[in-house]
Scaffold this motif. Structure first.
Motif, PDB file in Angstrom:
ATOM      1  N   ARG A 153      30.644  46.607  12.392  1.00  0.00           N
ATOM      2  CA  ARG A 153      30.220  47.597  13.384  1.00  0.00           C
ATOM      3  C   ARG A 153      30.738  48.995  13.057  1.00  0.00           C
ATOM      4  O   ARG A 153      30.474  49.947  13.792  1.00  0.00           O
ATOM      5  CB  ARG A 153      30.745  47.185  14.761  1.00  0.00           C
ATOM      6  CG  ARG A 153      30.048  45.966  15.358  1.00  0.00           C
ATOM      7  CD  ARG A 153      30.746  45.532  16.631  1.00  0.00           C
ATOM      8  NE  ARG A 153      30.002  44.473  17.318  1.00  0.00           N
ATOM      9  CZ  ARG A 153      30.531  43.667  18.221  1.00  0.00           C
ATOM     10  NH1 ARG A 153      31.815  43.788  18.545  1.00  0.00           N
ATOM     11  NH2 ARG A 153      29.785  42.748  18.814  1.00  0.00           N
ATOM     12  N   GLN A 154      31.506  49.083  11.975  1.00  0.00           N
ATOM     13  CA  GLN A 154      32.134  50.332  11.550  1.00  0.00           C
ATOM     14  C   GLN A 154      33.110  50.854  12.615  1.00  0.00           C
ATOM     15  O   GLN A 154      33.370  52.058  12.705  1.00  0.00           O
ATOM     16  CB  GLN A 154      31.084  51.389  11.209  1.00  0.00           C
ATOM     17  CG  GLN A 154      30.198  50.979  10.051  1.00  0.00           C
ATOM     18  CD  GLN A 154      29.215  52.059   9.619  1.00  0.00           C
ATOM     19  OE1 GLN A 154      29.151  53.141  10.214  1.00  0.00           O
ATOM     20  NE2 GLN A 154      28.447  51.791   8.582  1.00  0.00           N
ATOM     21  N   ASN A 155      33.650  49.928  13.372  1.00  0.00           N
ATOM     22  CA  ASN A 155      34.691  50.257  14.334  1.00  0.00           C
ATOM     23  C   ASN A 155      36.032  50.058  13.628  1.00  0.00           C
ATOM     24  O   ASN A 155      36.744  49.073  13.866  1.00  0.00           O
ATOM     25  CB  ASN A 155      34.568  49.360  15.570  1.00  0.00           C
ATOM     26  CG  ASN A 155      35.526  49.774  16.677  1.00  0.00           C
ATOM     27  OD1 ASN A 155      36.440  50.579  16.465  1.00  0.00           O
ATOM     28  ND2 ASN A 155      35.330  49.228  17.860  1.00  0.00           N
ATOM     29  N   TYR A 156      36.362  50.994  12.748  1.00  0.00           N
ATOM     30  CA  TYR A 156      37.534  50.820  11.893  1.00  0.00           C
ATOM     31  C   TYR A 156      38.862  50.867  12.639  1.00  0.00           C
ATOM     32  O   TYR A 156      39.786  50.120  12.271  1.00  0.00           O
ATOM     33  CB  TYR A 156      37.491  51.845  10.756  1.00  0.00           C
ATOM     34  CG  TYR A 156      36.287  51.639   9.863  1.00  0.00           C
ATOM     35  CD1 TYR A 156      36.154  50.486   9.102  1.00  0.00           C
ATOM     36  CD2 TYR A 156      35.260  52.587   9.818  1.00  0.00           C
ATOM     37  CE1 TYR A 156      35.041  50.275   8.303  1.00  0.00           C
ATOM     38  CE2 TYR A 156      34.132  52.382   9.029  1.00  0.00           C
ATOM     39  CZ  TYR A 156      34.033  51.224   8.267  1.00  0.00           C
ATOM     40  OH  TYR A 156      32.919  51.011   7.495  1.00  0.00           O
ATOM     41  N   PRO A 157      39.021  51.667  13.689  1.00  0.00           N
ATOM     42  CA  PRO A 157      40.286  51.603  14.441  1.00  0.00           C
ATOM     43  C   PRO A 157      40.553  50.213  15.011  1.00  0.00           C
ATOM     44  O   PRO A 157      41.687  49.717  14.963  1.00  0.00           O
ATOM     45  CB  PRO A 157      40.087  52.648  15.546  1.00  0.00           C
ATOM     46  CG  PRO A 157      39.137  53.639  14.944  1.00  0.00           C
ATOM     47  CD  PRO A 157      38.194  52.808  14.125  1.00  0.00           C
TER      48      PRO A 157
END
Length: 243
Positions: A153-157
Protein backbone atom coordinates in the motif's frame (compact mmCIF):
# COMPACT_ATOMS: atom_id res chain seq x y z
CA UNK A 1 -22.50 -37.56 75.75
CA UNK A 2 -25.47 -38.09 73.46
CA UNK A 3 -25.05 -41.01 71.13
CA UNK A 4 -26.14 -40.68 67.51
CA UNK A 5 -29.56 -42.22 66.90
CA UNK A 6 -29.54 -45.26 64.70
CA UNK A 7 -32.30 -46.63 62.52
CA UNK A 8 -33.87 -49.34 64.72
CA UNK A 9 -34.29 -51.49 61.63
CA UNK A 10 -30.62 -51.07 60.62
CA UNK A 11 -28.22 -53.77 61.55
CA UNK A 12 -24.66 -53.13 62.66
CA UNK A 13 -22.04 -53.30 59.93
CA UNK A 14 -20.41 -56.69 59.83
CA UNK A 15 -17.11 -57.13 61.54
CA UNK A 16 -16.27 -60.44 59.90
CA UNK A 17 -16.01 -61.63 56.33
CA UNK A 18 -18.63 -64.34 56.93
CA UNK A 19 -21.43 -61.88 57.72
CA UNK A 20 -20.66 -59.40 54.92
CA UNK A 21 -22.96 -61.01 52.38
CA UNK A 22 -25.87 -61.25 54.84
CA UNK A 23 -25.44 -57.59 55.84
CA UNK A 24 -25.38 -56.48 52.21
CA UNK A 25 -28.45 -58.60 51.33
CA UNK A 26 -30.67 -57.89 54.33
CA UNK A 27 -29.72 -54.35 55.38
CA UNK A 28 -27.58 -52.30 52.99
CA UNK A 29 -29.25 -53.18 49.67
CA UNK A 30 -32.90 -52.77 50.80
CA UNK A 31 -32.10 -49.30 52.15
CA UNK A 32 -29.61 -48.01 49.50
CA UNK A 33 -30.03 -50.21 46.44
CA UNK A 34 -32.14 -47.76 44.44
CA UNK A 35 -29.67 -44.92 45.07
CA UNK A 36 -26.76 -47.12 44.01
CA UNK A 37 -28.52 -48.08 40.76
CA UNK A 38 -29.27 -44.43 39.95
CA UNK A 39 -25.68 -43.34 40.66
CA UNK A 40 -24.25 -46.16 38.54
CA UNK A 41 -26.65 -45.31 35.71
CA UNK A 42 -25.61 -41.65 35.78
CA UNK A 43 -21.94 -42.59 35.80
CA UNK A 44 -22.38 -44.85 32.78
CA UNK A 45 -24.27 -42.13 30.89
CA UNK A 46 -21.58 -39.57 31.78
CA UNK A 47 -18.70 -41.78 30.68
CA UNK A 48 -20.51 -42.61 27.43
CA UNK A 49 -21.21 -38.92 26.69
CA UNK A 50 -17.59 -37.93 27.33
CA UNK A 51 -16.24 -40.77 25.17
CA UNK A 52 -18.61 -39.83 22.33
CA UNK A 53 -17.59 -36.17 22.55
CA UNK A 54 -13.89 -37.05 22.48
CA UNK A 55 -14.46 -39.39 19.56
CA UNK A 56 -16.40 -36.72 17.67
CA UNK A 57 -13.69 -34.11 18.34
CA UNK A 58 -10.98 -36.49 17.13
CA UNK A 59 -12.91 -37.20 13.93
CA UNK A 60 -13.44 -33.47 13.31
CA UNK A 61 -9.75 -32.67 13.92
CA UNK A 62 -8.69 -35.44 11.55
CA UNK A 63 -11.07 -34.18 8.86
CA UNK A 64 -9.80 -30.60 9.25
CA UNK A 65 -6.19 -31.76 9.06
CA UNK A 66 -7.01 -33.64 5.85
CA UNK A 67 -8.60 -30.50 4.38
CA UNK A 68 -5.55 -28.40 5.26
CA UNK A 69 -3.38 -31.03 3.60
CA UNK A 70 -5.59 -30.97 0.50
CA UNK A 71 -5.21 -27.19 0.29
CA UNK A 72 -1.43 -27.48 0.60
CA UNK A 73 -1.42 -30.09 -2.17
CA UNK A 74 -3.24 -27.60 -4.42
CA UNK A 75 -0.59 -24.96 -3.63
CA UNK A 76 2.17 -27.43 -4.45
CA UNK A 77 0.75 -28.14 -7.92
CA UNK A 78 0.08 -24.46 -8.61
CA UNK A 79 -3.69 -24.42 -8.15
CA UNK A 80 -3.92 -21.39 -5.88
CA UNK A 81 -7.61 -20.74 -6.52
CA UNK A 82 -8.54 -24.28 -5.50
CA UNK A 83 -6.36 -24.01 -2.41
CA UNK A 84 -7.96 -20.71 -1.44
CA UNK A 85 -11.44 -22.25 -1.79
CA UNK A 86 -10.43 -25.07 0.59
CA UNK A 87 -8.98 -22.72 3.20
CA UNK A 88 -11.89 -20.28 3.09
CA UNK A 89 -14.36 -23.13 3.41
CA UNK A 90 -12.51 -24.24 6.54
CA UNK A 91 -12.49 -20.71 7.97
CA UNK A 92 -16.27 -20.46 7.53
CA UNK A 93 -16.68 -23.62 9.61
CA UNK A 94 -17.89 -22.34 12.99
CA UNK A 95 -16.35 -25.27 14.85
CA UNK A 96 -12.87 -24.41 13.58
CA UNK A 97 -10.81 -22.54 16.16
CA UNK A 98 -7.34 -22.29 17.63
CA UNK A 99 -4.32 -23.49 15.67
CA UNK A 100 -6.25 -25.07 12.75
CA UNK A 101 -8.04 -21.76 12.21
CA UNK A 102 -4.75 -19.84 12.48
CA UNK A 103 -3.14 -22.09 9.86
CA UNK A 104 -6.06 -21.80 7.45
CA UNK A 105 -6.21 -18.00 7.89
CA UNK A 106 -2.46 -17.61 7.36
CA UNK A 107 -2.45 -19.72 4.19
CA UNK A 108 -5.52 -17.95 2.83
CA UNK A 109 -3.95 -14.59 3.67
CA UNK A 110 -0.81 -15.49 1.72
CA UNK A 111 -2.89 -16.41 -1.33
CA UNK A 112 -4.90 -13.19 -1.14
CA UNK A 113 -1.64 -11.24 -0.87
CA UNK A 114 -0.34 -12.94 -4.00
CA UNK A 115 -3.54 -11.88 -5.75
CA UNK A 116 -3.14 -8.30 -4.45
CA UNK A 117 -6.35 -8.57 -2.41
CA UNK A 118 -4.81 -6.51 0.36
CA UNK A 119 -7.89 -5.93 2.52
CA UNK A 120 -8.69 -9.64 2.62
CA UNK A 121 -5.07 -10.54 3.30
CA UNK A 122 -4.88 -8.05 6.18
CA UNK A 123 -8.06 -9.36 7.82
CA UNK A 124 -6.90 -12.97 7.54
CA UNK A 125 -3.44 -12.21 8.94
CA UNK A 126 -5.04 -10.54 11.96
CA UNK A 127 -7.30 -13.56 12.40
CA UNK A 128 -4.26 -15.85 12.26
CA UNK A 129 -2.45 -13.83 14.93
CA UNK A 130 -5.52 -13.86 17.18
CA UNK A 131 -5.79 -17.66 16.98
CA UNK A 132 -2.09 -18.58 16.93
CA UNK A 133 -2.16 -19.52 20.64
CA UNK A 134 1.38 -18.27 21.23
CA UNK A 135 2.90 -20.42 18.46
CA UNK A 136 5.58 -18.02 17.26
CA UNK A 137 6.13 -19.58 13.83
CA UNK A 138 2.47 -18.94 12.97
CA UNK A 139 2.16 -15.53 14.64
CA UNK A 140 5.42 -14.24 13.17
CA UNK A 141 4.47 -15.31 9.64
CA UNK A 142 1.19 -13.41 9.92
CA UNK A 143 2.95 -10.35 11.38
CA UNK A 144 5.42 -10.45 8.51
CA UNK A 145 2.48 -10.64 6.14
CA UNK A 146 0.90 -7.52 7.66
CA UNK A 147 4.14 -5.62 7.06
CA UNK A 148 4.15 -6.71 3.42
CA UNK A 149 0.55 -5.53 3.06
CA UNK A 150 1.61 -2.10 4.38
CA UNK A 151 4.52 -2.02 1.90
CA UNK A 152 2.22 -2.92 -0.99
CA UNK A 153 0.00 0.00 0.00
CA UNK A 154 3.13 2.17 0.11
CA UNK A 155 2.33 2.95 3.72
CA UNK A 156 6.00 2.90 4.66
CA UNK A 157 5.68 4.44 8.15
CA UNK A 158 3.31 1.64 9.16
CA UNK A 159 5.52 -0.98 7.52
CA UNK A 160 8.57 0.41 9.36
CA UNK A 161 6.73 0.22 12.67
CA UNK A 162 5.61 -3.35 12.04
CA UNK A 163 9.02 -4.51 10.85
CA UNK A 164 10.87 -2.87 13.73
CA UNK A 165 8.50 -4.58 16.14
CA UNK A 166 9.09 -7.88 14.35
CA UNK A 167 12.89 -7.60 14.47
CA UNK A 168 12.94 -6.51 18.12
CA UNK A 169 10.65 -9.36 19.15
CA UNK A 170 12.13 -12.23 17.20
CA UNK A 171 15.72 -11.21 16.45
CA UNK A 172 18.09 -12.46 19.16
CA UNK A 173 21.39 -12.85 17.33
CA UNK A 174 24.08 -10.28 18.16
CA UNK A 175 26.67 -10.66 15.43
CA UNK A 176 29.34 -11.65 17.97
CA UNK A 177 31.37 -14.16 15.94
CA UNK A 178 33.33 -15.43 18.94
CA UNK A 179 30.09 -16.37 20.71
CA UNK A 180 28.73 -17.81 17.49
CA UNK A 181 31.72 -20.10 17.05
CA UNK A 182 31.47 -21.07 20.73
CA UNK A 183 27.74 -21.70 20.19
CA UNK A 184 26.78 -19.32 22.99
CA UNK A 185 25.22 -16.62 20.81
CA UNK A 186 21.44 -16.35 21.30
CA UNK A 187 19.34 -17.91 18.54
CA UNK A 188 16.52 -16.12 16.73
CA UNK A 189 13.03 -17.31 17.57
CA UNK A 190 12.10 -17.51 13.88
CA UNK A 191 14.20 -17.81 10.69
CA UNK A 192 12.69 -14.81 8.86
CA UNK A 193 14.42 -11.98 10.75
CA UNK A 194 17.00 -11.35 7.96
CA UNK A 195 14.19 -10.97 5.43
CA UNK A 196 12.38 -8.55 7.75
CA UNK A 197 15.58 -6.51 8.15
CA UNK A 198 15.98 -6.34 4.38
CA UNK A 199 12.40 -5.15 3.94
CA UNK A 200 13.01 -2.58 6.68
CA UNK A 201 16.07 -1.36 4.76
CA UNK A 202 13.96 -0.92 1.63
CA UNK A 203 11.26 0.95 3.55
CA UNK A 204 13.80 3.44 4.89
CA UNK A 205 15.14 3.85 1.38
CA UNK A 206 11.63 4.59 0.08
CA UNK A 207 11.14 7.29 2.71
CA UNK A 208 14.43 8.92 1.74
CA UNK A 209 16.09 8.29 5.12
CA UNK A 210 19.52 7.36 3.80
CA UNK A 211 21.14 7.19 7.23
CA UNK A 212 18.62 4.69 8.56
CA UNK A 213 18.89 2.78 5.29
CA UNK A 214 22.65 2.50 5.73
CA UNK A 215 22.42 1.55 9.41
CA UNK A 216 19.88 -1.18 8.79
CA UNK A 217 21.80 -2.63 5.83
CA UNK A 218 24.99 -2.65 7.92
CA UNK A 219 23.16 -4.38 10.77
CA UNK A 220 21.95 -7.02 8.34
CA UNK A 221 25.50 -7.57 7.07
CA UNK A 222 27.00 -7.73 10.56
CA UNK A 223 24.50 -10.05 12.19
CA UNK A 224 23.29 -12.06 9.21
CA UNK A 225 26.31 -12.12 6.93
CA UNK A 226 25.53 -15.79 6.30
CA UNK A 227 22.05 -14.94 5.00
CA UNK A 228 21.15 -14.69 1.29
CA UNK A 229 19.84 -11.18 2.06
CA UNK A 230 23.35 -10.09 3.05
CA UNK A 231 24.39 -9.99 -0.62
CA UNK A 232 21.48 -7.63 -1.39
CA UNK A 233 22.46 -5.42 1.54
CA UNK A 234 26.07 -5.32 0.35
CA UNK A 235 25.04 -4.23 -3.15
CA UNK A 236 22.75 -1.54 -1.75
CA UNK A 237 25.52 -0.17 0.50
CA UNK A 238 27.82 0.06 -2.51
CA UNK A 239 25.27 2.25 -4.33
CA UNK A 240 24.91 4.48 -1.26
CA UNK A 241 28.69 5.00 -1.11
CA UNK A 242 28.69 6.04 -4.76
CA UNK A 243 26.10 8.70 -3.91
Amino acid sequence: MNEKKRNPNSKAAPNSAESLFEYFKEDFWPRHGTKVIIILFLLVIGVFAISQKLKSSAVEEEAMAEELGRGLDYIYIGKGDSALAVFENLIQNRTLRGLPLAKAALLAGNLHLQNSNLDSAEALYKQAIHNASGIEMLASAAQHGLAVVAMERQNYPEAISLLNGFVNKYGKRTGDLAKRYAKTEPVDKVPTVPDALWKLTLCYLETGDIEKTRQTAEKLLKIYGDSPKAADASKLLATLVEK
